[in-house]
Scaffold this active site. Sequence first.
Site, PDB file in Angstrom:
ATOM      1  N   ARG A 111       0.746  -1.096  -0.064  1.00 36.90           N
ATOM      2  CA  ARG A 111      -0.056  -0.028   0.108  1.00 36.90           C
ATOM      3  C   ARG A 111       0.609   1.360  -0.026  1.00 36.90           C
ATOM      4  NH1 ARG A 111      -2.153   1.053   4.425  1.00 36.90           N
ATOM      5  NH2 ARG A 111      -1.091  -0.944   5.403  1.00 36.90           N
ATOM      6  N   TYR A 255      -1.671  -3.449  -6.914  1.00 38.86           N
ATOM      7  CA  TYR A 255      -1.482  -4.210  -5.777  1.00 38.86           C
ATOM      8  C   TYR A 255      -2.429  -3.958  -4.532  1.00 38.86           C
ATOM      9  CZ  TYR A 255       0.906  -7.314  -2.556  1.00 38.86           C
ATOM     10  OH  TYR A 255       1.177  -8.240  -1.606  1.00 38.86           O
ATOM     11  N   LYS A 264      -9.642  -1.636   1.752  1.00 34.28           N
ATOM     12  CA  LYS A 264      -9.337  -0.504   2.465  1.00 34.28           C
ATOM     13  C   LYS A 264     -10.004   0.610   2.289  1.00 34.28           C
ATOM     14  CE  LYS A 264      -7.305  -3.094   5.257  1.00 34.28           C
ATOM     15  NZ  LYS A 264      -5.917  -3.752   5.194  1.00 34.28           N
ATOM     16  N   HIS A 284     -10.604  -1.769  11.308  1.00 29.73           N
ATOM     17  CA  HIS A 284      -9.396  -2.510  10.843  1.00 29.73           C
ATOM     18  C   HIS A 284      -9.396  -3.988  12.041  1.00 29.73           C
ATOM     19  CE1 HIS A 284      -5.076  -2.839   9.279  1.00 29.73           C
ATOM     20  NE2 HIS A 284      -5.801  -3.812   8.843  1.00 29.73           N
ATOM     21  N   SER A 306      -1.535  -3.359  10.309  1.00 30.47           N
ATOM     22  CA  SER A 306      -1.153  -4.250   9.069  1.00 30.47           C
ATOM     23  C   SER A 306       0.023  -5.107   9.636  1.00 30.47           C
ATOM     24  CB  SER A 306      -1.169  -3.466   8.063  1.00 30.47           C
ATOM     25  OG  SER A 306      -2.065  -2.755   7.687  1.00 30.47           O
ATOM     26  N   CYS A 308       0.711  -7.286  11.972  1.00 29.02           N
ATOM     27  CA  CYS A 308       0.570  -7.394  13.159  1.00 29.02           C
ATOM     28  C   CYS A 308      -0.155  -8.695  13.980  1.00 29.02           C
ATOM     29  CB  CYS A 308       0.420  -6.170  13.980  1.00 29.02           C
ATOM     30  SG  CYS A 308       1.561  -5.121  13.675  1.00 29.02           S
ATOM     31  N   GLY A 309      -0.717  -9.656  13.223  1.00 30.42           N
ATOM     32  CA  GLY A 309      -1.213 -10.675  13.744  1.00 30.42           C
ATOM     33  C   GLY A 309      -2.682 -10.898  13.739  1.00 30.42           C
ATOM     34  N   THR A 311      -4.580 -12.104  11.093  1.00 29.46           N
ATOM     35  CA  THR A 311      -5.029 -13.434  10.377  1.00 29.46           C
ATOM     36  C   THR A 311      -4.579 -14.544  11.151  1.00 29.46           C
ATOM     37  OG1 THR A 311      -4.747 -12.346   8.262  1.00 29.46           O
ATOM     38  CG2 THR A 311      -4.618 -14.968   8.322  1.00 29.46           C
ATOM     39  N   ASN A 312      -3.449 -14.466  11.819  1.00 30.25           N
ATOM     40  CA  ASN A 312      -3.040 -15.410  12.817  1.00 30.25           C
ATOM     41  C   ASN A 312      -3.852 -15.791  14.084  1.00 30.25           C
ATOM     42  OD1 ASN A 312      -0.156 -16.762  12.242  1.00 30.25           O
ATOM     43  ND2 ASN A 312      -0.456 -14.801  11.413  1.00 30.25           N
ATOM     44  N   ASP A 331      -9.777  -9.280   9.013  1.00 29.85           N
ATOM     45  CA  ASP A 331      -9.259  -7.988   8.574  1.00 29.85           C
ATOM     46  C   ASP A 331      -9.988  -6.488   8.742  1.00 29.85           C
ATOM     47  OD1 ASP A 331      -6.687  -6.740   7.663  1.00 29.85           O
ATOM     48  OD2 ASP A 331      -7.972  -5.989   5.849  1.00 29.85           O
ATOM     49  N   ARG A 422       1.479 -11.963  -0.453  1.00 32.38           N
ATOM     50  CA  ARG A 422       0.381 -12.639   0.253  1.00 32.38           C
ATOM     51  C   ARG A 422      -0.463 -13.521  -0.609  1.00 32.38           C
ATOM     52  NH1 ARG A 422      -1.880  -8.514   4.072  1.00 32.38           N
ATOM     53  NH2 ARG A 422      -0.546  -7.011   4.507  1.00 32.38           N
ATOM     54  N   GLY A 547      -1.038 -20.117  18.945  1.00 30.93           N
ATOM     55  CA  GLY A 547      -1.801 -20.894  19.717  1.00 30.93           C
ATOM     56  C   GLY A 547      -1.847 -20.520  21.176  1.00 30.93           C
ATOM     57  N   GLU A 548      -0.512 -20.203  21.593  1.00 27.81           N
ATOM     58  CA  GLU A 548      -0.575 -19.953  23.079  1.00 27.81           C
ATOM     59  C   GLU A 548      -1.302 -18.659  23.445  1.00 27.81           C
ATOM     60  OE1 GLU A 548       0.270 -22.325  24.591  1.00 27.81           O
ATOM     61  OE2 GLU A 548       1.879 -23.471  23.654  1.00 27.81           O
TER      62      GLU A 548
HETATM   63  P1  GTP Z   1      -2.633  -7.284   7.444  1.00 27.73           P
HETATM   64  O1  GTP Z   1      -3.316  -8.548   6.662  1.00 27.73           O
HETATM   65  O2  GTP Z   1      -1.447  -6.704   6.927  1.00 27.73           O
HETATM   66  O3  GTP Z   1      -3.457  -6.665   8.028  1.00 27.73           O
HETATM   67  O4  GTP Z   1      -2.014  -8.254   8.637  1.00 27.73           O
HETATM   68  P2  GTP Z   1      -2.429  -9.221  10.031  1.00 27.73           P
HETATM   69  O5  GTP Z   1      -2.671  -8.395  11.081  1.00 27.73           O
HETATM   70  O6  GTP Z   1      -3.422 -10.156   9.527  1.00 27.73           O
HETATM   71  O7  GTP Z   1      -1.018  -9.904  10.383  1.00 27.73           O
HETATM   72  P3  GTP Z   1      -0.775 -11.471  10.242  1.00 27.73           P
HETATM   73  O8  GTP Z   1      -1.613 -12.257  11.065  1.00 27.73           O
HETATM   74  O9  GTP Z   1      -0.572 -11.691   8.903  1.00 27.73           O
HETATM   75  O10 GTP Z   1       0.904 -11.582  10.725  1.00 27.73           O
HETATM   76  C1  GTP Z   1       1.804 -11.016  10.194  1.00 27.73           C
HETATM   77  C2  GTP Z   1       3.200 -11.576  10.883  1.00 27.73           C
HETATM   78  O11 GTP Z   1       2.849 -11.623  12.161  1.00 27.73           O
HETATM   79  C3  GTP Z   1       3.407 -12.862  10.321  1.00 27.73           C
HETATM   80  O12 GTP Z   1       4.664 -13.105   9.926  1.00 27.73           O
HETATM   81  C4  GTP Z   1       3.075 -13.781  11.681  1.00 27.73           C
HETATM   82  O13 GTP Z   1       3.938 -14.930  11.705  1.00 27.73           O
HETATM   83  C5  GTP Z   1       3.485 -12.780  12.949  1.00 27.73           C
HETATM   84  N1  GTP Z   1       2.762 -13.144  13.958  1.00 27.73           N
HETATM   85  C6  GTP Z   1       1.274 -13.251  13.972  1.00 27.73           C
HETATM   86  N2  GTP Z   1       1.061 -13.529  15.430  1.00 27.73           N
HETATM   87  C7  GTP Z   1       2.030 -13.597  16.163  1.00 27.73           C
HETATM   88  C8  GTP Z   1       2.251 -13.964  17.592  1.00 27.73           C
HETATM   89  O14 GTP Z   1       1.376 -14.260  18.203  1.00 27.73           O
HETATM   90  N3  GTP Z   1       3.394 -13.856  18.021  1.00 27.73           N
HETATM   91  C9  GTP Z   1       4.593 -13.533  17.024  1.00 27.73           C
HETATM   92  N4  GTP Z   1       5.884 -13.552  17.616  1.00 27.73           N
HETATM   93  N5  GTP Z   1       4.516 -13.248  15.538  1.00 27.73           N
HETATM   94  C10 GTP Z   1       3.019 -13.455  15.394  1.00 27.73           C
HETATM   95  C1  SPV Z   2      -3.264  -4.166   5.297  1.00 25.75           C
HETATM   96  O1  SPV Z   2      -2.104  -3.799   4.849  1.00 25.75           O
HETATM   97  O2  SPV Z   2      -3.655  -4.065   6.426  1.00 25.75           O
HETATM   98  C2  SPV Z   2      -3.677  -5.222   4.613  1.00 25.75           C
HETATM   99  C3  SPV Z   2      -3.152  -5.648   3.061  1.00 25.75           C
HETATM  100  O3  SPV Z   2      -4.625  -5.881   4.964  1.00 25.75           O
HETATM  101  S1  SPV Z   2      -4.075  -4.410   2.130  1.00 25.75           S
HETATM  102  O4  SPV Z   2      -4.964  -4.994   1.378  1.00 25.75           O
HETATM  103  O5  SPV Z   2      -2.994  -4.134   0.900  1.00 25.75           O
HETATM  104  O6  SPV Z   2      -4.213  -3.126   2.673  1.00 25.75           O
HETATM  105 MN    MN Z   3      -5.267  -5.207   7.121  1.00 28.40          MN
END
Ligand code: GTP
Ligand code: SPV
Ligand code: MN
Length: 638
Positions: A111, A255, A264, A284, A306, A308-309, A311-312, A331, A422, A547-548
């Site tokens: 972005r 992109y 967004k 967000h 963005s 920062c976790g 999706t995880n 998201d 991505r 997971g923790e």
């Molecule tokens: P956007 O799609 O950009 O909005 O990102 P997001 O907030 O969905 O982030 P995403 O879950 O993709 O995580 C981004 C990065 O953070 C990845 O490399 C993950 O492995 C890492 N990450 C996510 N959760 C954790 C966590 O609990 N601990 C650590 N150390 N890293 C994490």
């Molecule tokens: C973000 O950057 O927070 C994303 C990816 O989720 S994008 O769709 O490019 O904004």
């Molecule tokens: Mn995002």
Amino acid sequence: MLHFKTIPEDYVRKAAQCAQVAIGCSRAAHQTALRGVTKPTPVLAALTPKVRAFVERSAALCQPDHVHVCDGSEAEASALLGLMQQQGTLKPLPKYDNCWLARTDPADVARVESRTFICTDRERDVVPAARIGQKSVLGNYIAPADYEKAVADRFPGCMRGRTMYVIPFSMGPVGSPLSKIGVEITDSPYVVYSMRVMTRMGSKVLEALRQDETFVRCLHAVGAGGVPGWPCDPQRTVILHRPADNEIISYGSGYGGNSLLGKKCFALRLGSVLARREGWLAEHMLILGITNPAGRKRYIAAAFPSACGKTNLAMMTPTLPGYKVECVGDDIAWMKFDSNGVLRAINPENGFFGVAPGTSAATNPIAMSTVFSNTVFTNVAETQDGGVWWEGIDTAPGKLTDWKGQPWDASKKTPAAHPNSRFCTPAEQCPIIDSNWESAEGVPISAILLGGRRPEGVPLVVEARDWKHGVFMGATMRSEATAAAEHSGKVVMHDPFAMRPFFGYNFGEYLKHWLSMPQAGRKMPKIFHVNWFRKSEQGKFLWPGFGENSRVLEWVLRRCDEEPCHQETPLGYVPKQGELNTQGLGDIDMKSLFSIPQDFWLKEADAIEKYFKEEVGEDLPKEMWTELETLRKNVKHS
Ligand code: GTP
Ligand code: SPV
Ligand code: MN
């Protein structure tokens, strides 16, 4: 100057005559239509008058050779795939089922916040008082005349020789009272294909428009230039929003959030404006459902910047026995209090556009079992057997082609996959997609988490004392910069509510909107700040994460039940000693994980004051100053 809104009628008529439209026809017809060799099938008349006018205006401005109205069918999707292979945009990944690899122009990978603008008549509607007439990190303003000029400088004739696609799409399930409709016009087949994953798109949306003609106009063009297969114009990229006209105009980038305009641009920037006007929240945030061992299910929303976790967390596999997490969205959350005073959330999206690096069977097994069919991977590395690879995937790289299409040389220390590479994958494929993820009324939210990457000083979890304090926590969020936008280095940046790049209006007004949420009869969710990313002096993460993190969610849910498992600190409530379940975790330095260093927090309070003064000024609600004084007083007396 050519005004987009005031294109001469004869221009429009001429464009309509050359427009060739295919809709609702066979695969073969689609194929020829997409290649632009078919006889005209003018079905513009099938569009509602406002959509038709938008299409005609855009065609007149951009002068494409052909116009294709997308129906969202399988036939159309496979025709697009064929076309993109021919054009060199995508290549198949034979190791998987219906998976594709796209490599962008190396200059078009994230972005572009510096080129993203909001246009209003009054600057103050976008930029907080303290920054009027100057650059503001909280709102990038463009004046109407400059907006028109930016369009006039880029769009006339920009689709010559190309097909213009018309994508009717719905953010949220078609027909939900919380959903909204958009129409994106683009010259990028990659965008069409991705929008088919990320939104509900096609004929059913055109049908819905017949009931209610309201929609957001989204115009996108990739521009001239770029590498073969990835046209773009990075030097002249601009992403424009005019909330008053329900209009988004994007040029120069293919992109992610720059080009998939439902995400967004619509769901957050215009969404936040609509939300304020209509009394709801566009955020967000991920949304997850969590069931405890007793079988009680609740939903949590969480705002992290963005990469920062989100999706995880949204797809987390809890390590705590007996817990189950299900995913509603990863998201964006649109949330509104219902007539019973319950905050209800929908995920306006239909797919995941997730960060690839770091995704592995160990960190996110659910994502790993989601993405290997029907997925477009962008800027990941390719293995010799037609598979994908990225840093952290935890398999041996073997011989790789890197994200730029070059043989990868591990010794050169350049990443094989771009850090912001991505996957774009349908949400319904997620094995833990929540049974209510498409519910029209949305899911009830019990707690809201806020968080970011804070290597220093910020505890694992803190509960806000009340709503106002929670809003202060959101207003003062900071996080290390990530690769999702064009910032360099790991500097800690202010990112209030994880919305800094996505505010559609004045941040001070946004805070007032949040502060106005508690009303008689409403059950307010509790607000928490979490930090999975605190590091030891040796630079290691203090908390295992992933997971923790279920252990933190367990404590959050117990607090939602008002269990007295908390203790007061200068920052808010944290788990009482022994109340955060760390059983079986081995050595965790809980002292460091929860320490609240006085010197750090006095500096933090000073930084917040400076930020409030220099970036917000008069528009900051006075409640925020009161909260800051409370924080300072608490820290001083600790
Ligand atoms: P956007 O799609 O950009 O909005 O990102 P997001 O907030 O969905 O982030 P995403 O879950 O993709 O995580 C981004 C990065 O953070 C990845 O490399 C993950 O492995 C890492 N990450 C996510 N959760 C954790 C966590 O609990 N601990 C650590 N150390 N890293 C994490
Ligand atoms: C973000 O950057 O927070 C994303 C990816 O989720 S994008 O769709 O490019 O904004
Ligand atoms: Mn995002």
